[in-house]
Scaffold this motif. Structure first.
Motif, PDB file in Angstrom:
ATOM      1  N   HIS A 110      14.934  41.400  -5.735  1.00  0.00           N
ATOM      2  CA  HIS A 110      16.147  41.816  -5.403  1.00  0.00           C
ATOM      3  C   HIS A 110      17.078  40.910  -6.109  1.00  0.00           C
ATOM      4  CE1 HIS A 110      14.535  45.229  -2.614  1.00  0.00           C
ATOM      5  NE2 HIS A 110      14.163  44.310  -2.275  1.00  0.00           N
ATOM      6  N   ALA A 111      18.207  41.446  -6.686  1.00  0.00           N
ATOM      7  CA  ALA A 111      19.284  40.466  -7.145  1.00  0.00           C
ATOM      8  C   ALA A 111      20.591  41.206  -6.656  1.00  0.00           C
ATOM      9  CB  ALA A 111      19.634  40.457  -8.639  1.00  0.00           C
ATOM     10  N   TYR A 112      21.336  40.443  -6.084  1.00  0.00           N
ATOM     11  CA  TYR A 112      22.555  41.256  -5.582  1.00  0.00           C
ATOM     12  C   TYR A 112      23.910  40.435  -6.050  1.00  0.00           C
ATOM     13  CZ  TYR A 112      22.138  37.793  -1.728  1.00  0.00           C
ATOM     14  OH  TYR A 112      21.978  36.547  -0.977  1.00  0.00           O
ATOM     15  N   ILE A 130      19.707  40.516 -15.617  1.00  0.00           N
ATOM     16  CA  ILE A 130      19.247  40.857 -14.239  1.00  0.00           C
ATOM     17  C   ILE A 130      18.093  41.696 -14.517  1.00  0.00           C
ATOM     18  CG2 ILE A 130      19.853  42.239 -12.084  1.00  0.00           C
ATOM     19  CD1 ILE A 130      21.275  39.625 -12.344  1.00  0.00           C
ATOM     20  N   LEU A 134      14.316  40.744 -12.996  1.00  0.00           N
ATOM     21  CA  LEU A 134      13.637  41.823 -12.025  1.00  0.00           C
ATOM     22  C   LEU A 134      12.467  42.257 -12.374  1.00  0.00           C
ATOM     23  CD1 LEU A 134      16.542  44.088 -10.865  1.00  0.00           C
ATOM     24  CD2 LEU A 134      15.564  42.371  -9.293  1.00  0.00           C
ATOM     25  N   VAL A 140      18.899  45.818  -8.005  1.00  0.00           N
ATOM     26  CA  VAL A 140      20.118  45.032  -8.225  1.00  0.00           C
ATOM     27  C   VAL A 140      20.979  45.859  -7.192  1.00  0.00           C
ATOM     28  CG1 VAL A 140      20.916  46.541 -10.348  1.00  0.00           C
ATOM     29  CG2 VAL A 140      21.842  44.203  -9.510  1.00  0.00           C
TER      30      VAL A 140
END
Length: 273
Positions: A110-112, A130, A134, A140
């Motif tokens: 997960h990227a936020y 991103i 991932l 995201v």
């Protein structure tokens, strides 16, 4: 990401004191994304590490968290929050969203972006990065301000300043590059993401009193607050006028100010390698 005047020790400390609103929105986003124990997570624009503390508690020692931010002073404060943590699964780097050179391909669940995507200069490059880091099936997520949303604080303050013949020396949210919901959808789709969900939400920042509102207004992430560098007499009159306008706008629940926030989540497909 944008280079603005928060890159100072004082600016970082001001942000840490005044980021509750961003943290609360980010907390909701983290729940929506379904981050869980053992996940590998990237916090883009991590600031002083408030959200990272929350996420580190979710992923536990089996997970890993990397936080990046262009401000070395904010990164320093983030690292201090984890000084007593001996697990070694959290790291903070001074980096831009457009260059994730330290992060391998297909390594993140997960990227936020918690209230940071609107500061990113080259959004296409950032989202491509991103997508690269991932894992297939990874997500995201972001909370970001809607460009079409009116600024309710500006609407209250500007008429008062005009009454005293004071012109603001800088724009609200200067340096931001906000997007609309359709623009954000196109950016995510263009980077290869699918299952795109974008939900506009009104998440006002609440103030329990005129004094609390004024304190935030005078700090507002900048050493050049709009009530600075004026005479004490004019300053006090301004405070009185702003307090009166605040009381007029106040609701029984207490007043809130803020833009519409876009809550967005998208997925890298299983085939997206």
């Amino acid at each position: 990401m944008s280079e603005i005047d928060w890159d100072s020790p004082e600016g970082a400390e001001r942000y840490d004191r005044n980021c509750d609103h961003q943290f609360q929105k980010g907390h909701v986003l983290i729940e929506m994304m379904g981050i869980k124990k053992g996940d590998f997570v990237l916090d883009v624009g991590c600031g002083t590490g408030r959200q990272a503390l929350n996420v580190a508690g979710i992923i536990g020692p089996a997970g890993k968290l990397t936080g990046i931010d262009p401000s070395s002073y904010r990164i320093e404060l983030a690292r201090k929050k984890f000084e007593v943590d001996s697990s070694g699964n959290v790291r903070f780097l001074v980096r831009q969203a457009e260059n994730l050179q330290d992060i391998p391909d297909n390594s993140i669940n997960h990227a936020y972006f918690c209230s940071s995507f609107h500061w990113v200069d080259d959004k296409k490059t950032a989202l491509n990065e991103i997508f690269r880091v991932l894992r297939p099936g990874g997500k995201v997520g972001m909370t970001t301000l809607d460009r079409n949303s009116p600024n309710t604080m500006k609407a209250l303050i500007d008429p008062v300043l005009a009454k005293f013949g004071i012109e603001r020396r800088h724009e609200w949210h200067r340096g931001m590059k906000k997007v609309t919901s359709p623009e954000l959808h196109d950016l995510l789709s263009g980077a290869g993401f699918t299952s795109i969900s974008i939900e506009p939400r009104a998440v006002p920042r609440k103030y329990n009193s005129p004094e609390e509102f004024l304190q935030h207004l005078e700090e507002k992430d900048s050493s050049r607050g709009i009530l600075k560098d004026i005479s004490n007499e004019t300053r006090e009159k301004l405070r009185q006028e702003i307090t009166e306008e605040f009381r007029k706008a106040q609701t029984p629940e207490d007043i809130g100010f803020g833009n519409i926030t876009l809550f967005a989540i998208a997925t890298k497909t299983q085939e997206g390698i």
